[in-house]
Design a protein around this motif. Structure first.
Motif, PDB file in Angstrom:
ATOM      1  N   ALA A   1      44.142 -27.939 108.826  1.00 28.23           N
ATOM      2  CA  ALA A   1      43.158 -27.556 109.831  1.00 28.23           C
ATOM      3  C   ALA A   1      42.958 -26.044 109.805  1.00 28.23           C
ATOM      4  N   ARG A   2      41.815 -25.634 110.299  1.00 31.37           N
ATOM      5  CA  ARG A   2      41.461 -24.214 110.282  1.00 31.37           C
ATOM      6  C   ARG A   2      40.912 -23.809 111.638  1.00 31.37           C
ATOM      7  N   ARG A   3      41.270 -22.582 112.060  1.00 30.84           N
ATOM      8  CA  ARG A   3      40.805 -22.056 113.348  1.00 30.84           C
ATOM      9  C   ARG A   3      39.398 -21.516 113.224  1.00 30.84           C
ATOM     10  N   SER A   4      38.468 -22.402 113.032  1.00 37.04           N
ATOM     11  CA  SER A   4      37.066 -22.006 112.982  1.00 37.04           C
ATOM     12  C   SER A   4      36.228 -23.221 113.321  1.00 37.04           C
ATOM     13  N   ARG A   5      34.999 -22.973 113.737  1.00 37.09           N
ATOM     14  CA  ARG A   5      34.140 -24.078 114.124  1.00 37.09           C
ATOM     15  C   ARG A   5      33.679 -24.861 112.897  1.00 37.09           C
ATOM     16  N   TYR A   6      33.428 -24.135 111.824  1.00 41.84           N
ATOM     17  CA  TYR A   6      32.936 -24.778 110.613  1.00 41.84           C
ATOM     18  C   TYR A   6      33.896 -24.553 109.450  1.00 41.84           C
ATOM     19  N   CYS A   7      33.817 -25.427 108.489  1.00 40.54           N
ATOM     20  CA  CYS A   7      34.661 -25.302 107.311  1.00 40.54           C
ATOM     21  C   CYS A   7      34.020 -24.348 106.304  1.00 40.54           C
ATOM     22  N   PRO A   8      34.809 -23.515 105.685  1.00 38.40           N
ATOM     23  CA  PRO A   8      34.270 -22.632 104.649  1.00 38.40           C
ATOM     24  C   PRO A   8      33.959 -23.415 103.388  1.00 38.40           C
ATOM     25  N   ALA A   9      33.229 -22.795 102.504  1.00 40.37           N
ATOM     26  CA  ALA A   9      32.895 -23.447 101.251  1.00 40.37           C
ATOM     27  C   ALA A   9      34.124 -23.499 100.338  1.00 40.37           C
ATOM     28  N   ASN A  10      34.078 -24.406  99.404  1.00 37.48           N
ATOM     29  CA  ASN A  10      35.077 -24.462  98.331  1.00 37.48           C
ATOM     30  C   ASN A  10      36.503 -24.702  98.822  1.00 37.48           C
ATOM     31  N   PHE A  11      36.639 -25.385  99.925  1.00 30.94           N
ATOM     32  CA  PHE A  11      37.966 -25.771 100.420  1.00 30.94           C
ATOM     33  C   PHE A  11      38.899 -24.572 100.519  1.00 30.94           C
ATOM     34  N   SER A  12      38.366 -23.437 100.915  1.00 30.51           N
ATOM     35  CA  SER A  12      39.200 -22.244 100.981  1.00 30.51           C
ATOM     36  C   SER A  12      40.013 -22.225 102.273  1.00 30.51           C
ATOM     37  N   HIS A  13      40.703 -21.183 102.492  1.00 34.34           N
ATOM     38  CA  HIS A  13      41.812 -20.990 103.427  1.00 34.34           C
ATOM     39  C   HIS A  13      41.844 -21.892 104.653  1.00 34.34           C
ATOM     40  N   MET A  14      42.965 -22.576 104.838  1.00 34.37           N
ATOM     41  CA  MET A  14      43.250 -23.345 106.038  1.00 34.37           C
ATOM     42  C   MET A  14      44.460 -22.727 106.732  1.00 34.37           C
ATOM     43  N   ASP A  15      44.520 -22.897 108.055  1.00 32.16           N
ATOM     44  CA  ASP A  15      45.563 -22.234 108.829  1.00 32.16           C
ATOM     45  C   ASP A  15      46.799 -23.091 109.083  1.00 32.16           C
ATOM     46  N   TYR A  16      46.603 -24.384 109.176  1.00 32.89           N
ATOM     47  CA  TYR A  16      47.711 -25.268 109.509  1.00 32.89           C
ATOM     48  C   TYR A  16      47.828 -26.373 108.452  1.00 32.89           C
ATOM     49  N   TRP A  17      49.075 -26.754 108.154  1.00 30.68           N
ATOM     50  CA  TRP A  17      49.317 -27.747 107.119  1.00 30.68           C
ATOM     51  C   TRP A  17      50.375 -28.747 107.559  1.00 30.68           C
ATOM     52  N   GLY A  18      50.177 -30.007 107.157  1.00 28.06           N
ATOM     53  CA  GLY A  18      51.220 -30.999 107.308  1.00 28.06           C
ATOM     54  C   GLY A  18      52.160 -30.953 106.124  1.00 28.06           C
ATOM     55  N   LYS A  19      53.161 -31.816 106.144  1.00 30.44           N
ATOM     56  CA  LYS A  19      54.158 -31.823 105.064  1.00 30.44           C
ATOM     57  C   LYS A  19      53.789 -32.764 103.929  1.00 30.44           C
ATOM     58  N   GLY A  20      52.769 -33.588 104.152  1.00 35.12           N
ATOM     59  CA  GLY A  20      52.258 -34.422 103.074  1.00 35.12           C
ATOM     60  C   GLY A  20      52.770 -35.841 103.081  1.00 35.12           C
ATOM     61  N   THR A  21      51.998 -36.710 102.443  1.00 34.40           N
ATOM     62  CA  THR A  21      52.385 -38.103 102.261  1.00 34.40           C
ATOM     63  C   THR A  21      52.031 -38.496 100.830  1.00 34.40           C
ATOM     64  N   LEU A  22      52.939 -39.213 100.165  1.00 35.53           N
ATOM     65  CA  LEU A  22      52.779 -39.521  98.749  1.00 35.53           C
ATOM     66  C   LEU A  22      51.932 -40.770  98.557  1.00 35.53           C
ATOM     67  N   VAL A  23      50.936 -40.643  97.699  1.00 36.50           N
ATOM     68  CA  VAL A  23      50.091 -41.772  97.294  1.00 36.50           C
ATOM     69  C   VAL A  23      50.276 -41.970  95.794  1.00 36.50           C
ATOM     70  N   THR A  24      50.667 -43.174  95.415  1.00 37.27           N
ATOM     71  CA  THR A  24      50.905 -43.477  94.005  1.00 37.27           C
ATOM     72  C   THR A  24      50.017 -44.638  93.587  1.00 37.27           C
ATOM     73  N   ILE A  25      49.240 -44.428  92.534  1.00 34.61           N
ATOM     74  CA  ILE A  25      48.336 -45.456  92.034  1.00 34.61           C
ATOM     75  C   ILE A  25      48.802 -45.883  90.651  1.00 34.61           C
ATOM     76  N   SER A  26      49.061 -47.168  90.510  1.00 27.04           N
ATOM     77  CA  SER A  26      49.519 -47.689  89.223  1.00 27.04           C
ATOM     78  C   SER A  26      48.367 -48.374  88.489  1.00 27.04           C
ATOM     79  N   SER A  27      48.403 -48.274  87.175  1.00 25.80           N
ATOM     80  CA  SER A  27      47.324 -48.857  86.365  1.00 25.80           C
ATOM     81  C   SER A  27      47.592 -50.316  86.048  1.00 25.80           C
TER      82      SER A  27
END
Length: 122
Positions: A96-122
């Motif tokens: 998440a980012r402390r702004s009303r709108y998102c910047p272009a090109n997925f640039s700077h965000m202020d807050y981050w989660g720790k992530g969740t793993l997604v695994t796709i098998s063929s």
């Protein structure tokens, strides 16, 4: 401060579907831009999708397959993924980012989660 917790990751076969979620807590009132990012093994983190008060933005690699949305209470973020491919395998992060709108090109965000793993098998 905003805390983000992802959930819903797991293992699915190619062409399958999965939805990951993110629950936000803390002072979220000034966080208008929300997004999903991912980091595959051995690669840099990349932007997947963002959403703000006016629009959504997607990486070319996921357009037409992934949909980002927010829950009615605005404290939940979702990423619905269909037609998954092995190259979608990654740790998916909510941000998440402390702004009303998102910047272009997925640039700077202020807050981050720790992530969740997604695994796709063929």
């Amino acid at each position: 401060q905003v805390e983000l917790v992802e959930s819903g990751g797991g293992s699915v076969q190619a062409r399958g579907s999965l939805r990951v979620s993110c629950t936000a807590s803390g002072y979220t009132a000034n966080a208008g831009c929300w997004g999903w990012f991912r980091q595959a093994p051995g690669k840099e983190r990349e932007g997947v999708a963002t959403i703000d008060d006016g629009k959504t933005e997607y990486a070319d690699s996921v357009k037409g397959r992934f949909t980002i949305s927010r829950g009615g209470d605005k404290n939940t973020l979702y990423l619905q993924m269909v037609n998954l491919k092995p190259e979608d395998t990654a740790v998916y992060y909510c941000a998440a980012r402390r702004s009303r709108y998102c910047p272009a090109n997925f640039s700077h965000m202020d807050y981050w989660g720790k992530g969740t793993l997604v695994t796709i098998s063929s």
